[in-house]
Design an enzyme around this catalytic site. Structure first.
Site, PDB file in Angstrom:
ATOM      1  N   TYR A   1       0.827  -1.209   0.000  1.00 22.86           N
ATOM      2  CA  TYR A   1       0.000   0.000   0.000  1.00 22.86           C
ATOM      3  C   TYR A   1       0.866   1.265   0.000  1.00 22.86           C
ATOM      4  O   TYR A   1       1.791   1.403   0.788  1.00 22.86           O
ATOM      5  CB  TYR A   1      -0.929   0.041   1.215  1.00 22.86           C
ATOM      6  CG  TYR A   1      -2.032  -0.998   1.194  1.00 22.86           C
ATOM      7  CD1 TYR A   1      -2.328  -1.732   0.049  1.00 22.86           C
ATOM      8  CD2 TYR A   1      -2.802  -1.237   2.329  1.00 22.86           C
ATOM      9  CE1 TYR A   1      -3.337  -2.676   0.040  1.00 22.86           C
ATOM     10  CE2 TYR A   1      -3.818  -2.187   2.334  1.00 22.86           C
ATOM     11  CZ  TYR A   1      -4.072  -2.897   1.186  1.00 22.86           C
ATOM     12  OH  TYR A   1      -5.077  -3.840   1.184  1.00 22.86           O
TER      13      TYR A   1
ATOM     14  N   SER B   1     -13.662  -3.542   1.649  1.00 28.60           N
ATOM     15  CA  SER B   1     -14.524  -2.699   0.814  1.00 28.60           C
ATOM     16  C   SER B   1     -16.018  -2.861   1.127  1.00 28.60           C
ATOM     17  O   SER B   1     -16.836  -3.075   0.222  1.00 28.60           O
ATOM     18  CB  SER B   1     -14.252  -2.956  -0.681  1.00 28.60           C
ATOM     19  OG  SER B   1     -12.922  -2.633  -1.008  1.00 28.60           O
TER      20      SER B   1
ATOM     21  N   LEU C   1     -18.084  -0.646   1.832  1.00 31.11           N
ATOM     22  CA  LEU C   1     -18.859   0.464   1.246  1.00 31.11           C
ATOM     23  C   LEU C   1     -18.674   0.514  -0.272  1.00 31.11           C
ATOM     24  O   LEU C   1     -18.892   1.564  -0.896  1.00 31.11           O
ATOM     25  CB  LEU C   1     -18.428   1.806   1.868  1.00 31.11           C
ATOM     26  CG  LEU C   1     -18.460   1.885   3.400  1.00 31.11           C
ATOM     27  CD1 LEU C   1     -18.073   3.283   3.874  1.00 31.11           C
ATOM     28  CD2 LEU C   1     -19.842   1.512   3.931  1.00 31.11           C
TER      29      LEU C   1
ATOM     30  N   GLY D   1     -16.739   3.281  -1.811  1.00 32.05           N
ATOM     31  CA  GLY D   1     -17.326   4.629  -1.781  1.00 32.05           C
ATOM     32  C   GLY D   1     -18.622   4.702  -2.574  1.00 32.05           C
ATOM     33  O   GLY D   1     -19.443   5.595  -2.364  1.00 32.05           O
ATOM     34  N   LEU D   2     -18.868   3.740  -3.468  1.00 28.89           N
ATOM     35  CA  LEU D   2     -20.111   3.762  -4.255  1.00 28.89           C
ATOM     36  C   LEU D   2     -21.331   3.706  -3.335  1.00 28.89           C
ATOM     37  O   LEU D   2     -22.327   4.403  -3.557  1.00 28.89           O
ATOM     38  CB  LEU D   2     -20.130   2.565  -5.225  1.00 28.89           C
ATOM     39  CG  LEU D   2     -21.422   2.421  -6.013  1.00 28.89           C
ATOM     40  CD1 LEU D   2     -21.504   3.470  -7.112  1.00 28.89           C
ATOM     41  CD2 LEU D   2     -21.558   1.032  -6.620  1.00 28.89           C
ATOM     42  N   LEU D   3     -21.231   2.916  -2.250  1.00 29.33           N
ATOM     43  CA  LEU D   3     -22.376   2.760  -1.350  1.00 29.33           C
ATOM     44  C   LEU D   3     -22.448   3.878  -0.304  1.00 29.33           C
ATOM     45  O   LEU D   3     -22.994   3.687   0.783  1.00 29.33           O
ATOM     46  CB  LEU D   3     -22.317   1.376  -0.677  1.00 29.33           C
ATOM     47  CG  LEU D   3     -22.485   0.188  -1.631  1.00 29.33           C
ATOM     48  CD1 LEU D   3     -22.282  -1.140  -0.905  1.00 29.33           C
ATOM     49  CD2 LEU D   3     -23.869   0.220  -2.283  1.00 29.33           C
TER      50      LEU D   3
ATOM     51  N   GLY E   1     -23.244   6.910  -1.789  1.00 26.11           N
ATOM     52  CA  GLY E   1     -24.124   7.774  -2.580  1.00 26.11           C
ATOM     53  C   GLY E   1     -23.448   8.992  -3.177  1.00 26.11           C
ATOM     54  O   GLY E   1     -24.123   9.912  -3.650  1.00 26.11           O
ATOM     55  N   LYS E   2     -22.115   9.003  -3.182  1.00 24.06           N
ATOM     56  CA  LYS E   2     -21.433  10.230  -3.662  1.00 24.06           C
ATOM     57  C   LYS E   2     -21.283  10.278  -5.173  1.00 24.06           C
ATOM     58  O   LYS E   2     -20.865  11.295  -5.719  1.00 24.06           O
ATOM     59  CB  LYS E   2     -20.082  10.391  -2.973  1.00 24.06           C
ATOM     60  CG  LYS E   2     -19.032   9.358  -3.338  1.00 24.06           C
ATOM     61  CD  LYS E   2     -17.705   9.672  -2.667  1.00 24.06           C
ATOM     62  CE  LYS E   2     -17.734   9.301  -1.192  1.00 24.06           C
ATOM     63  NZ  LYS E   2     -16.585   9.744  -0.449  1.00 24.06           N
TER      64      LYS E   2
HETATM   65  N1  LIG Z   1      -7.067  -7.758   0.575  1.00 25.88           N
HETATM   66  C1  LIG Z   1      -7.303  -7.013  -0.476  1.00 25.88           C
HETATM   67  O1  LIG Z   1      -7.060  -7.393  -1.629  1.00 25.88           O
HETATM   68  C2  LIG Z   1      -7.912  -5.653  -0.260  1.00 25.88           C
HETATM   69  C3  LIG Z   1      -8.444  -4.922  -1.341  1.00 25.88           C
HETATM   70  C4  LIG Z   1      -9.016  -3.673  -1.066  1.00 25.88           C
HETATM   71  C5  LIG Z   1      -9.051  -3.177   0.234  1.00 25.88           C
HETATM   72  N2  LIG Z   1      -8.501  -3.910   1.262  1.00 25.88           N
HETATM   73  C6  LIG Z   1      -8.511  -3.412   2.657  1.00 25.88           C
HETATM   74  O2  LIG Z   1      -9.799  -2.943   2.990  1.00 25.88           O
HETATM   75  C7  LIG Z   1      -9.725  -1.573   3.382  1.00 25.88           C
HETATM   76  C8  LIG Z   1     -10.980  -0.874   3.018  1.00 25.88           C
HETATM   77  O3  LIG Z   1     -11.176  -0.910   1.600  1.00 25.88           O
HETATM   78  P1  LIG Z   1     -11.928   0.264   0.906  1.00 25.88           P
HETATM   79  O4  LIG Z   1     -11.266   1.548   1.259  1.00 25.88           O
HETATM   80  O5  LIG Z   1     -12.122  -0.086  -0.516  1.00 25.88           O
HETATM   81  O6  LIG Z   1     -13.321   0.179   1.723  1.00 25.88           O
HETATM   82  P2  LIG Z   1     -14.706   0.955   1.688  1.00 25.88           P
HETATM   83  O7  LIG Z   1     -15.027   1.179   3.119  1.00 25.88           O
HETATM   84  O8  LIG Z   1     -15.651   0.171   0.845  1.00 25.88           O
HETATM   85  O9  LIG Z   1     -14.466   2.356   0.931  1.00 25.88           O
HETATM   86  C9  LIG Z   1     -13.888   3.418   1.609  1.00 25.88           C
HETATM   87  C10 LIG Z   1     -14.167   4.711   0.873  1.00 25.88           C
HETATM   88  O10 LIG Z   1     -15.536   5.043   0.990  1.00 25.88           O
HETATM   89  C11 LIG Z   1     -15.653   6.442   1.205  1.00 25.88           C
HETATM   90  N3  LIG Z   1     -16.271   6.663   2.530  1.00 25.88           N
HETATM   91  C12 LIG Z   1     -16.072   5.990   3.674  1.00 25.88           C
HETATM   92  N4  LIG Z   1     -16.892   6.410   4.650  1.00 25.88           N
HETATM   93  C13 LIG Z   1     -17.621   7.404   4.104  1.00 25.88           C
HETATM   94  C14 LIG Z   1     -18.652   8.235   4.594  1.00 25.88           C
HETATM   95  N5  LIG Z   1     -19.098   8.105   5.839  1.00 25.88           N
HETATM   96  N6  LIG Z   1     -19.189   9.155   3.762  1.00 25.88           N
HETATM   97  C15 LIG Z   1     -18.751   9.276   2.496  1.00 25.88           C
HETATM   98  N7  LIG Z   1     -17.788   8.525   1.965  1.00 25.88           N
HETATM   99  C16 LIG Z   1     -17.223   7.578   2.765  1.00 25.88           C
HETATM  100  C17 LIG Z   1     -14.273   7.048   1.086  1.00 25.88           C
HETATM  101  O11 LIG Z   1     -14.093   7.393  -0.287  1.00 25.88           O
HETATM  102  P3  LIG Z   1     -13.290   8.734  -0.710  1.00 25.88           P
HETATM  103  O12 LIG Z   1     -11.922   8.564  -0.127  1.00 25.88           O
HETATM  104  O13 LIG Z   1     -13.325   8.665  -2.209  1.00 25.88           O
HETATM  105  O14 LIG Z   1     -14.039   9.888  -0.123  1.00 25.88           O
HETATM  106  C18 LIG Z   1     -13.403   5.880   1.446  1.00 25.88           C
HETATM  107  O15 LIG Z   1     -12.101   5.969   0.899  1.00 25.88           O
HETATM  108  C19 LIG Z   1      -8.443  -1.040   2.714  1.00 25.88           C
HETATM  109  O16 LIG Z   1      -7.935   0.098   3.363  1.00 25.88           O
HETATM  110  C20 LIG Z   1      -7.540  -2.245   2.879  1.00 25.88           C
HETATM  111  O17 LIG Z   1      -7.029  -2.276   4.198  1.00 25.88           O
HETATM  112  C21 LIG Z   1      -7.958  -5.148   1.034  1.00 25.88           C
END
Ligand SMILES: NC(=O)c1ccc[n+]([C@@H]2O[C@H](COP(=O)([O-])OP(=O)(O)OC[C@H]3O[C@@H](n4cnc5c(N)ncnc54)[C@H](OP(=O)(O)O)[C@@H]3O)[C@@H](O)[C@H]2O)c1
Length: 332
Positions: free
Chosen positions: A53, A214, A216, A219-221, A223-224
């Site tokens: 990362y 992921s 959320l 970020g798609l879930l 609503g932005k």
């Molecule tokens: N093992 C793997 O292959 C793998 C792959 C992917 C992720 N991961 C792990 O999983 C973690 C989470 O993944 P993810 O970041 O994709 O998860 P996620 O929780 O689905 O997406 C996070 C994104 O959603 C938005 N967000 C979060 N809370 C919000 C809120 N209250 N209001 C508005 N927007 C909000 C932000 O987007 P914006 O930044 O665009 O505002 C944030 O970056 C990663 O950090 C990593 O540790 C692992």
């Protein structure tokens, strides 16, 4: 914040964890510090990172990997003792032939680099990032077992594995008396339900902890985003994250978001709260790894976790998503 046992182990982890993929990639150390502080204050105890990362995830330059671990190491200080620190090995971290994968050679080097960047002498959960078809599982499992016996790693886990791959690894671990994968880290959200068919039932049967990423939908879930409209500035959509891009090209995903929004509105929740609560309350999920690029997002997302979705609401979500996953046997 609720705590849950990680699979069959005695280790307890928070039902929401903090993912730090954004650290050093989309946000700098100061912004990362704000996110981390709020997450720990909210009761999150499990922090997930990976050796790859960092900026390299976007630029494709492996030499730009590792900033997430470096920033975490700089920020944790004495709080290191209170958290469960999880990192991963597998992705390319250098240009050399052995700078990726799960050979004994690479794992032994990678763990030392992670420990140095994280400024710690042990990793609580060391995960292989995906299945390595080029290295015998025996070699990988023996190397990981050695790390546990050396005290550098407490537990081992895998990520992006299919159920059969974990079953195969468990068989080898049992046969050779090695520590086994105690957790798996797959993707899981209202719009990514593929693990319900094989992996979740397998994990329940074998008492494997399930730490999902992921929740959320990147970020798609929340609503932005709107279909065929430019992503708002400052978001990962605007930064061009490839896997999010693929989600934003599917009109069906936006139809789902519209319907989920009405359920959230009825409950007085934000869409992010609905999406996270749904994942955390699914059977056999141990923890949902939340991503965030600022502290407000963490605060908002974790606020309603623990409250219940009714049977009727769960059935409605099944109905909303079933068309998107015709081949998935939805189980509740
Ligand atoms: N093992 C793997 O292959 C793998 C792959 C992917 C992720 N991961 C792990 O999983 C973690 C989470 O993944 P993810 O970041 O994709 O998860 P996620 O929780 O689905 O997406 C996070 C994104 O959603 C938005 N967000 C979060 N809370 C919000 C809120 N209250 N209001 C508005 N927007 C909000 C932000 O987007 P914006 O930044 O665009 O505002 C944030 O970056 C990663 O950090 C990593 O540790 C692992």
């Amino acid at each position: 914040m609720g705590l849950r046992k990680l699979g069959r182990t005695g280790l307890k982890v928070s039902e929401v964890s903090l993912g730090t993929m954004a650290f050093g990639r989309w946000i700098d150390q100061k912004q990362s510090a704000e996110v981390l502080d709020v997450a720990l204050d909210a009761g999150i105890t499990l922090i997930d990172t990976a050796d790859v990362y960092g900026k390299g995830s976007d630029t494709g330059n492996p030499l730009e990997s590792g900033q997430s671990e470096t920033i975490l190491g700089n920020l944790l200080g004495s709080r290191r003792q209170q958290i469960i620190l999880a990192t991963k090995v597998h992705g390319r971290v250098g240009a050399g032939a052995n700078d990726a994968g799960q050979s004994r050679y690479h794992i032994f080097r990678a763990v030392e680099n992670s420990l140095r960047r994280l400024q710690t002498d042990y990793i609580d959960l060391y995960q292989v990032h995906r299945f390595d078809e080029h290295t015998p599982l025996e070699e990988t499992l023996r190397a990981l077992d050695d790390l546990v016996r050396q005290g550098k790693v407490r537990y081992i886990g895998c990520s992006n594995y299919a159920a059969w791959q974990i079953a195969k690894a468990h068989g080898i671990s049992a046969q050779l008396n090695l520590h086994r994968y105690e957790s798996v880290q797959p993707e899981y959200s209202i719009i990514a339900r593929g693990i319900e068919r094989e992996l979740l039932p397998f994990a329940a049967s074998e008492q494997v902890g399930v730490i999902v990423y992921s929740p959320l939908g990147r970020g798609l879930l929340t609503g932005k985003y709107a279909f065929e409209q430019a992503p708002p500035p400052g978001t990962r959509g605007a930064a061009g994250e490839k896997r999010l891009q693929a989600l934003l090209e599917e009109e069906r995903n936006f139809q789902i978001v519209v319907r989920l929004r009405s359920i959230a509105a009825r409950k007085g929740w934000s869409l992010a709260q609905l999406a996270l609560t749904w994942v955390v309350s699914r059977p056999h999920v141990t923890s949902a790894i939340l991503g965030a690029s600022n502290p407000r997002q963490v605060l908002e997302s974790v606020q309603y976790v623990g409250d219940k979705l009714s049977e009727k609401e769960l059935a409605e979500i099944d109905e909303i998503t079933s068309g998107a996953h015709p081949d998935v046997a939805l189980q509740r």
